[in-house]
Design an enzyme around this catalytic site. Sequence first.
Site, mmCIF file in Angstrom:
data_model
loop_
_atom_site.group_PDB
_atom_site.id
_atom_site.type_symbol
_atom_site.label_atom_id
_atom_site.label_comp_id
_atom_site.label_asym_id
_atom_site.label_seq_id
_atom_site.Cartn_x
_atom_site.Cartn_y
_atom_site.Cartn_z
ATOM 1 N N ALA A 107 31.560 -43.344 -32.923
ATOM 2 C CA ALA A 107 32.131 -44.630 -32.494
ATOM 3 C C ALA A 107 33.144 -45.145 -33.501
ATOM 4 O O ALA A 107 33.214 -46.331 -33.790
ATOM 5 C CB ALA A 107 31.020 -45.652 -32.256
ATOM 6 N N GLY A 108 33.944 -44.243 -34.045
ATOM 7 C CA GLY A 108 35.083 -44.663 -34.862
ATOM 8 C C GLY A 108 36.282 -44.905 -33.961
ATOM 9 O O GLY A 108 36.129 -45.188 -32.756
ATOM 10 N N GLY A 109 37.471 -44.754 -34.515
ATOM 11 C CA GLY A 109 38.673 -45.040 -33.746
ATOM 12 C C GLY A 109 38.734 -44.247 -32.446
ATOM 13 O O GLY A 109 38.982 -44.799 -31.376
ATOM 14 N N HIS A 141 45.285 -34.671 -50.039
ATOM 15 C CA HIS A 141 46.212 -35.790 -50.171
ATOM 16 C C HIS A 141 46.659 -35.808 -51.623
ATOM 17 O O HIS A 141 45.828 -35.710 -52.521
ATOM 18 C CB HIS A 141 45.514 -37.101 -49.797
ATOM 19 C CG HIS A 141 46.467 -38.235 -49.573
ATOM 20 N ND1 HIS A 141 47.189 -38.806 -50.586
ATOM 21 C CD2 HIS A 141 46.823 -38.883 -48.439
ATOM 22 C CE1 HIS A 141 47.956 -39.772 -50.079
ATOM 23 N NE2 HIS A 141 47.753 -39.841 -48.786
ATOM 24 N N GLN A 162 43.505 -30.370 -45.644
ATOM 25 C CA GLN A 162 44.591 -31.106 -46.302
ATOM 26 C C GLN A 162 44.136 -31.812 -47.578
ATOM 27 O O GLN A 162 43.147 -32.545 -47.575
ATOM 28 C CB GLN A 162 45.175 -32.151 -45.353
ATOM 29 C CG GLN A 162 46.327 -32.936 -45.977
ATOM 30 C CD GLN A 162 47.126 -33.714 -44.942
ATOM 31 O OE1 GLN A 162 46.679 -34.734 -44.448
ATOM 32 N NE2 GLN A 162 48.299 -33.208 -44.594
ATOM 33 N N GLU A 208 49.965 -42.937 -48.930
ATOM 34 C CA GLU A 208 51.317 -42.410 -48.986
ATOM 35 C C GLU A 208 52.344 -43.547 -48.915
ATOM 36 O O GLU A 208 53.485 -43.405 -49.348
ATOM 37 C CB GLU A 208 51.509 -41.492 -47.762
ATOM 38 C CG GLU A 208 52.632 -40.527 -47.864
ATOM 39 C CD GLU A 208 52.353 -39.322 -46.969
ATOM 40 O OE1 GLU A 208 51.329 -38.649 -47.188
ATOM 41 O OE2 GLU A 208 53.148 -39.066 -46.061
ATOM 42 N N HIS A 224 34.677 -44.026 -40.560
ATOM 43 C CA HIS A 224 35.637 -43.805 -41.645
ATOM 44 C C HIS A 224 37.095 -44.110 -41.274
ATOM 45 O O HIS A 224 37.956 -44.167 -42.155
ATOM 46 C CB HIS A 224 35.512 -42.390 -42.196
ATOM 47 C CG HIS A 224 36.074 -42.271 -43.584
ATOM 48 N ND1 HIS A 224 35.538 -42.954 -44.652
ATOM 49 C CD2 HIS A 224 37.149 -41.621 -44.070
ATOM 50 C CE1 HIS A 224 36.248 -42.704 -45.737
ATOM 51 N NE2 HIS A 224 37.233 -41.895 -45.412
ATOM 52 N N HIS A 239 41.251 -34.491 -48.071
ATOM 53 C CA HIS A 239 41.482 -35.681 -47.271
ATOM 54 C C HIS A 239 41.212 -35.486 -45.786
ATOM 55 O O HIS A 239 40.677 -36.365 -45.126
ATOM 56 C CB HIS A 239 42.947 -36.096 -47.480
ATOM 57 C CG HIS A 239 43.327 -37.378 -46.822
ATOM 58 N ND1 HIS A 239 42.623 -38.544 -47.022
ATOM 59 C CD2 HIS A 239 44.348 -37.700 -45.975
ATOM 60 C CE1 HIS A 239 43.201 -39.526 -46.331
ATOM 61 N NE2 HIS A 239 44.227 -39.038 -45.672
ATOM 62 N N ARG A 263 52.599 -33.465 -47.573
ATOM 63 C CA ARG A 263 51.413 -33.516 -48.429
ATOM 64 C C ARG A 263 51.070 -32.167 -49.046
ATOM 65 O O ARG A 263 50.672 -32.084 -50.199
ATOM 66 C CB ARG A 263 50.218 -34.036 -47.622
ATOM 67 C CG ARG A 263 50.380 -35.486 -47.287
ATOM 68 C CD ARG A 263 49.234 -36.014 -46.464
ATOM 69 N NE ARG A 263 49.428 -37.434 -46.232
ATOM 70 C CZ ARG A 263 48.667 -38.176 -45.442
ATOM 71 N NH1 ARG A 263 47.646 -37.617 -44.799
ATOM 72 N NH2 ARG A 263 48.901 -39.461 -45.291
ATOM 73 N N LEU A 278 41.445 -43.021 -52.087
ATOM 74 C CA LEU A 278 42.814 -42.768 -51.638
ATOM 75 C C LEU A 278 43.773 -43.887 -52.049
ATOM 76 O O LEU A 278 43.451 -45.062 -51.910
ATOM 77 C CB LEU A 278 42.784 -42.670 -50.112
ATOM 78 C CG LEU A 278 44.117 -42.663 -49.362
ATOM 79 C CD1 LEU A 278 44.812 -41.338 -49.554
ATOM 80 C CD2 LEU A 278 43.884 -42.921 -47.884
ATOM 81 N N PHE A 317 57.285 -42.540 -44.368
ATOM 82 C CA PHE A 317 56.128 -41.753 -44.779
ATOM 83 C C PHE A 317 56.604 -40.341 -45.112
ATOM 84 O O PHE A 317 57.731 -39.971 -44.784
ATOM 85 C CB PHE A 317 55.095 -41.714 -43.640
ATOM 86 C CG PHE A 317 53.766 -42.299 -44.008
ATOM 87 C CD1 PHE A 317 53.668 -43.622 -44.395
ATOM 88 C CD2 PHE A 317 52.607 -41.528 -43.983
ATOM 89 C CE1 PHE A 317 52.441 -44.166 -44.744
ATOM 90 C CE2 PHE A 317 51.374 -42.070 -44.324
ATOM 91 C CZ PHE A 317 51.281 -43.388 -44.703
ATOM 92 N N GLY A 377 51.589 -37.055 -42.441
ATOM 93 C CA GLY A 377 50.948 -38.338 -42.700
ATOM 94 C C GLY A 377 51.258 -39.330 -41.593
ATOM 95 O O GLY A 377 52.382 -39.364 -41.100
ATOM 96 N N ARG A 380 48.978 -31.511 -41.602
ATOM 97 C CA ARG A 380 49.228 -32.710 -40.802
ATOM 98 C C ARG A 380 50.278 -33.594 -41.458
ATOM 99 O O ARG A 380 50.259 -33.813 -42.669
ATOM 100 C CB ARG A 380 47.936 -33.512 -40.628
ATOM 101 C CG ARG A 380 48.143 -34.815 -39.896
ATOM 102 C CD ARG A 380 46.836 -35.495 -39.562
ATOM 103 N NE ARG A 380 46.103 -35.970 -40.717
ATOM 104 C CZ ARG A 380 46.376 -37.096 -41.376
ATOM 105 N NH1 ARG A 380 47.403 -37.850 -41.014
ATOM 106 N NH2 ARG A 380 45.645 -37.470 -42.414
ATOM 107 N N SER A 438 26.348 -43.374 -32.074
ATOM 108 C CA SER A 438 26.910 -43.138 -33.409
ATOM 109 C C SER A 438 25.829 -43.233 -34.467
ATOM 110 O O SER A 438 24.898 -44.025 -34.346
ATOM 111 C CB SER A 438 28.000 -44.171 -33.709
ATOM 112 O OG SER A 438 28.403 -44.070 -35.053
ATOM 113 N N ALA A 467 41.471 -45.525 -43.602
ATOM 114 C CA ALA A 467 42.879 -45.127 -43.513
ATOM 115 C C ALA A 467 43.746 -46.310 -43.916
ATOM 116 O O ALA A 467 43.491 -47.434 -43.516
ATOM 117 C CB ALA A 467 43.208 -44.678 -42.092
#
Lengths: 247, 586
Positions: B13-15, B233, B231, B246, B45, B356, B288, B243, B117, B393, B391, B37, B49
């Site tokens: 149940a994140g984004g 970061h 990846q 960027e 998490h 990351h 990155r 973090l 970015f 950023g 990926r 979740s 971001a």
Amino acid sequence: MSERQIQLEVLRYNPETDSEPRLQTYSVPCLNEWVVLDALNYVKDNLDTTLSYRWSCHMAVCGSCGMMINGEPKLACKAFIREYADQIRVEPLANFPIERDLVTAVEDFIAKLASVKPYLIPKEDKPIEAGEFKQTPTELKKYKQYTLCINCMLCYAACPQYGLVPEFLGPAAIALAHRYNQDSRDGGRDQRQEVIASHEGVWECSFVGACSEVCPKHVDPAGALQQVKIASTIDWYKEHLMPWVKK
Amino acid sequence: MEIIKADVAIVGAGGAGLRTAIALAEADPKLRIALISKVYPMRSHTCAAEGGAAGVIKSDDSMTDHFNDTVGGGDWLCDQDAVDFFIAEAPKELMQLEHWGCPWSREPDGSVAVRPFGGMKNKRTWYAADKSGFHILHTLFQTSLKYPTIQRFDEYFATDLLVDDGRCQGLTAIAMMTGQMTQFQAGAVIITAGGAGRMFPFTTNGAIKTGDGMALAYRAGVPLKDMEFVQYHPTGLPNTGILLTEGCRGEGGILVNKDGRRYLQDYGMGPESPIGQPVLKTMELGPRDRLSQAFWHEQRKGNTVQTRWGDCVLLDMRHLGEKKINERLPFVRDLSISYLSVDPVKDPVPIRPVVHYMMGGIHTDINAATPLPGLFAAGECACVSINGANRLGSNSLTELLVFGRQAALSAMAYLESGASPSNDAALAAQAGEAQARITSLFAKSGGAETLSGLRKEMMDLMEEHAGIYRTGEGLAAACDKIFELRQRYADIELHDKSNVYNTDLVQALELGAMLDCAEAVTVGARDRKESRGAHQRLDFTERDDQTYLKHSLAYYQPKEPPHIDYLDVVITKSQPGVRDYSGAKK
């Protein structure tokens, strides 16, 4: 790196085996740059795997690890060992029922958040294709502070009124309603008012201000509460003394 | 065992999970939606971001540029049809968030602001100061409260998918507060459970990012795709891995070595851009993977700064001034002061690359559908693939919106196609087996292994052999060792025997998931004998399009290491070329 031996006194409670909570002390070798959460993780990984607590981000943004540290509501990931003496007491957040060790039941808080309609109720209908609702940096600034709440519930643990009157909506929920009320895109204040201007809403607040003092994100819920009170008072006067004036 | 029936069950149940749930609730108010979740939604998490989300909106930007930046950034391992779909949907999704109240930062005229970015030809990152993910997550969570048909099961840990008649029909999950196993019977299941960065000891990822969702699908026979691409970061705080976005470099922050030299110019990303006037797609605004690799070389040359947390380079933002830092990067300042006692207004901040993001994940097609009928996936746990070998950023926040919604639409189309009725007895039997596995975990005693000990061994292996640069020899050793850890995992004893909020049990299940994911990473990396994007081999230093312009697919085998297969990359209009981040040639 300097290392210190800390006596970590942790409240333990397992509803399946304990009749009441007790304190258990762990001796933890801590680095000075550690936070209390690091010490708890040391216990979990090296001394006692049965200790239960919530945590995730370790950067004060997920809001999981709120607990009482030496009697004050704190995020364990932002409570630095260097700011404490060699004995540190860790207990679950005050004013919430204990489920197990440092884990509390938070359903009441979640239900209160949901009750204030904490979502944009747009002033005008606008399709996505028509682009954004314009909002100047000044308009953004008017409510931005109230968007920063991480739902860590420290303000509820600090609020004497929530401790006395569990029906009280409480600081974070009212600040969140205020956040949407103050958003230039929103037209839902009347709908939210029914909940937040009720007896269990802002009027329960005795303005001690502890909520704002403990807020790790400087949201200032006490300020939001006062603004809601003033706005509600104006509503009342308009309604009762000047009924010909539209709200 | 309690049985909960739903039309669609969402795990995570994140984004991505919240976006999926809202899309389902909006499309059909009669749908029964179970949103499951292991944490309350706002703990997910996505909240960590910082920088922002990419979507073409400004007149000086174009879909073509976003496409080229993404595909080139991904070293041509992206599926180009998926990238096309993604960039076309991106602005709509970000605009939708605006209409839901997301507090995006603004231009003076009230329009949405964008920032530069890494790896981007034009400015296209929508941001909410430096808490973009936090605001996206909370906007989605709060918006989801509008829909009574979204039934949440917070703090339920998913253990197994239920697969019968060749299709996914639900899952089992433990209610953490009571320890009770629950059977979710659902017409379709969507996994949106995030990444697996906690396989590594030094990561920006929160404790919950343990690859549970990936492992759920993997064990049910769905392959994990491109798992070898992890990846780093380039800018994490050295002691905690926290973090620093960027956006620091997008706003004009520079990277210097111990001699004060902007060393990126020595790795094909020069010439130097003027301080405080960042030039897009070059120097500090390179991609990155290249920046993290440059750090590795500087470290070997002895050009890094020695700190008590190991070798670092310096992120210097002083020239931005206090006002700009407070306005655009307030969280970065707060984090640096709190956790490192360095104020970026006054001093350069020591940083180093940190694990990351997982480019790889559950194999899905462009519609977010996995090869297992009835199972869909979106967000970091999935691999569509728009991220390829590295990926770009600010594509991931947009990705979870675009493909979260797409997973919902695909699941609905699947339900409407009318599946045959379920065999309830078969599903109940599977749920019973899932319960029996947990019971046997509790029953074990006297095992020689400790959870934290095994976890540390796994993390150390990943750090040593599956990091920024890899070798065949190291990876082969890591594969053997991880396979051995999987066997030893069977000897874990739970010391906590209670039912209520048993985090000993949760950590054991999480470790099991991480070991499975770690094996997919190391085996995939060992077998990919080339260097591409975030996968760099010291023994195969060149990209090999002849052999490896392909996605890897890792198939789970209970008693053996995974079987690796390959799948062609979808190339529609951009043939593999040179990734050029040198300002000089432009």
